[in-house]
Design an enzyme around this catalytic site. Sequence first.
Site, PDB file in Angstrom:
ATOM      1  N   LEU A  23       0.740  -1.078   0.097  1.00  0.00           N
ATOM      2  CA  LEU A  23       0.237   0.000  -0.048  1.00  0.00           C
ATOM      3  C   LEU A  23       0.867   1.131   0.116  1.00  0.00           C
ATOM      4  CD1 LEU A  23      -2.688   1.666   0.087  1.00  0.00           C
ATOM      5  CD2 LEU A  23      -2.495   1.279   2.566  1.00  0.00           C
TER       6      LEU A  23
ATOM      7  N   HIS B  64       5.763   1.183  15.409  1.00  0.00           N
ATOM      8  CA  HIS B  64       4.858   0.252  15.596  1.00  0.00           C
ATOM      9  C   HIS B  64       3.751  -0.016  14.659  1.00  0.00           C
ATOM     10  CE1 HIS B  64       3.936  -2.830  18.912  1.00  0.00           C
ATOM     11  NE2 HIS B  64       2.742  -2.109  19.255  1.00  0.00           N
TER      12      HIS B  64
ATOM     13  N   HIS C 129      -1.653   3.151  19.116  1.00  0.00           N
ATOM     14  CA  HIS C 129      -1.220   1.959  18.452  1.00  0.00           C
ATOM     15  C   HIS C 129      -1.674   2.281  16.875  1.00  0.00           C
ATOM     16  CE1 HIS C 129      -0.271  -0.895  21.582  1.00  0.00           C
ATOM     17  NE2 HIS C 129      -0.077  -1.532  20.557  1.00  0.00           N
TER      18      HIS C 129
ATOM     19  N   SER D  10      -5.594   2.428  21.797  1.00  0.00           N
ATOM     20  CA  SER D  10      -6.128   2.042  20.395  1.00  0.00           C
ATOM     21  C   SER D  10      -6.795   3.093  19.571  1.00  0.00           C
ATOM     22  CB  SER D  10      -7.096   0.833  20.721  1.00  0.00           C
ATOM     23  OG  SER D  10      -7.971   0.589  19.383  1.00  0.00           O
TER      24      SER D  10
ATOM     25  N   GLU E 233       6.357  -1.310  25.221  1.00  0.00           N
ATOM     26  CA  GLU E 233       5.215  -0.695  25.248  1.00  0.00           C
ATOM     27  C   GLU E 233       4.581  -0.494  26.803  1.00  0.00           C
ATOM     28  OE1 GLU E 233       2.276  -2.242  22.160  1.00  0.00           O
ATOM     29  OE2 GLU E 233       4.041  -3.865  21.580  1.00  0.00           O
TER      30      GLU E 233
ATOM     31  N   TYR F 218       5.365  -5.613  26.804  1.00  0.00           N
ATOM     32  CA  TYR F 218       4.663  -4.466  27.725  1.00  0.00           C
ATOM     33  C   TYR F 218       5.091  -4.275  29.074  1.00  0.00           C
ATOM     34  CZ  TYR F 218       1.138  -4.575  24.046  1.00  0.00           C
ATOM     35  OH  TYR F 218       0.609  -4.443  22.683  1.00  0.00           O
TER      36      TYR F 218
ATOM     37  N   ASP G 217       4.523   3.987  -6.087  1.00  0.00           N
ATOM     38  CA  ASP G 217       3.934   3.056  -5.240  1.00  0.00           C
ATOM     39  C   ASP G 217       4.148   3.474  -3.593  1.00  0.00           C
ATOM     40  OD1 ASP G 217       6.820   2.573  -4.278  1.00  0.00           O
ATOM     41  OD2 ASP G 217       6.789   0.546  -5.222  1.00  0.00           O
TER      42      ASP G 217
ATOM     43  N   SER H  68       2.615   6.119  -2.720  1.00  0.00           N
ATOM     44  CA  SER H  68       1.446   6.997  -2.722  1.00  0.00           C
ATOM     45  C   SER H  68       0.338   6.174  -1.732  1.00  0.00           C
ATOM     46  CB  SER H  68       0.866   7.406  -4.123  1.00  0.00           C
ATOM     47  OG  SER H  68      -0.378   7.778  -3.899  1.00  0.00           O
TER      48      SER H  68
ATOM     49  N   THR I 175      -2.424   4.462  -4.184  1.00  0.00           N
ATOM     50  CA  THR I 175      -2.334   3.223  -5.009  1.00  0.00           C
ATOM     51  C   THR I 175      -1.985   2.023  -4.410  1.00  0.00           C
ATOM     52  OG1 THR I 175       0.194   3.535  -5.214  1.00  0.00           O
ATOM     53  CG2 THR I 175      -0.921   4.580  -7.015  1.00  0.00           C
TER      54      THR I 175
END
Length: 681
Positions: A34, A94, A203, A254, A440, A479, A613, A615, A618
């Site tokens: 991606l 992360h 996260h 989250s 974390e 953690y 690629d 971007s 795309t």
Amino acid sequence: NYLLGVGRADCTGPVAEIPLMGYANPRQVGRGLLTRLYSRAFIVAELDDSKRVVFVSADIGMVSQRLRLEVLKKLKSKYGDLYRQDNVILSGTHTHSGPGGYFQYTLFWITSKGLIRPSLNAIVNGIVKSIDIAHQNMKRGRLFINRGIVENSQINRSPFSYLENPASERSRYSSDTDKEMVMLKMVDGNGQDLGLISWFAVHPVSMNNTNHLVNSDNMGYASYLFEQEKNKGMLPGEGSFVAAFASSNLGDVSPNTKGPFCVNTGESCNNPQSTCPVGGATMCMAMGPGNDMFDSTKIIGQNIYLKAKELYENASQEITGPLSSAHQWVNMSDVSVELNVTHTVKTCKPALGHSFAAGTIDGVGAFNFTQGSVEGDPFWDEIRNQLLGEPSNETKACHKPKPILFSTGEMTWPHPWHPDIVDVQIAAIGSLAIIAVPGEFTTMSGRRLREAVKREFDSHGTPRMDVVIAGLCNVYTHYITTYEEYQAQRYEAASTIYGPHTLSAYIQLYRGLARAIATNTVQDLPRGPEPPVFNIGNLTLVPSLTVDRAPVNKTFGDVLQEVRQQYRASEVAEVTFVGANPRNSAENATEHNFLMVERYANISDSWHTVQNDASWDTRFYWTKGLFGRSNVTIEWHIPHGTEPGIYRIRYFGHYRKRLSIQLSVSIPFEGISSAFEITAL
């Protein structure tokens, strides 16, 4: 005034067949791209160049010990003693959508199929290259700090654990997450923009564990927006302005702001065990603010970007003063902590509890383990005893009330399963102290750590320090919860591997570093025991590269499914080619670009690249077929405001061809779609 340098380099690595690092889901294997992953480096030096500090934020799940040691080894051979253990901080953003396989401790091999050299090398080389670029571009400049509140971008994913903290402590805070962003702005001597580092606790799991496209998630999207804004007219990943959105104490935070719901029934599962009436814990998933995970990533990323932009434009508090850095290696399985005059407690050999296997509402575990279990499960315990051996009574007692699932500190085949030797590190740039933490920290753990370090500076004559936590630095130790949160044994607590007093031990250690910096006695700090380097070759279950084949009467790069002739903005242009394994390209060149979107210019009768690629508009999908065949599908999600005109999509790959039994080579090829028109709405 300081000397400043910034740099950015590609660290994407192989985008196919490598397990993605983060959700520990062996089925989540890369199948395309991606957006590219980058390492972003920032060097601050005193004007007389007597001292330097390097901060790197890389678009990876976390920095592993192996990764850090290899980077420092390369820096030493290039720069001698200029960049060292104490003055180089390596932090991971992360993202949970980057290639894994860059760990030397056995536990991490299970879900990432071993130690994968191409993956490790891409990250090492990318980090070193970003530091090289920053090093070569040092110039006089100034630093400014600003801070502000980011709204609508986080929830606490273990609120019932947070509530275990004392009411008197909770009452000092307005929220169960840290909403403050701290931002460091860098400009050169003429006031020209150089870059920024933002620290914010959330996260990067807007992309969930069904995703197979390598990407940098919400934090990476914020970087992309800021860099596109400042590097006008440049393609993504190009241009001199560097914007890093680094991790902080995000342990229980989250971005999936709608909260946890039962996937099957739609009812809330915001309960201490995160379970659903039907289907149990595996059905409980948190949802982001968008229509799908791509949309949610952009919404959260944009929120973060917009706040950073505002803070950047209004930053007026200048940072001045000397640089210093302190680092120690510590055996975290054996730290004595003085809680008060009469009470001393100890950390434990590493171990993971049952709720570790439950996962979180951002990504549930594979078997129906539930969070918050303080009793073991006889069935799984027996399987564990048979396969891996039973935890010793000493370890069981030390970790109470955690029921131990994997006693990793007592598992040494073929190498230790978890680190004992851990880095603790603080770098001070004038009034800014960056605490580099190896994992974390939860919201409240981070607050306690920052407060303790600030108090330590205060009491040794360095008041008004801005203290910020940089997460996922140097070595990964899962953690760090508070002692009170540990009692509830949700996922974060079950993954606090050195036992209930882990946080107290870190607070004691970081106070020691802060004291050394404040009193100018860093040189007297003991170095501590060096971490081991295991002699591991390329030990992996990733399939070896085979010869690529094209269908009969076709060749690599041929179009199998053509674009339409016409599109409007907000539609998706899509084309499918005869493809080859993208890993061939990664092994040829680290910065291989798989695709381009080009626009036709009448005047010059030529094509101009408008997207690559990296971007976010795309998407590059690789689909593996049988007998060495594969397809590549490229999507361009045409953004609003795209200029009408004639466009085409190009694909660049490498196919593997066997020359003899011993020798095979990768041969470059390309494919081009038909031209298509984008019309005005």
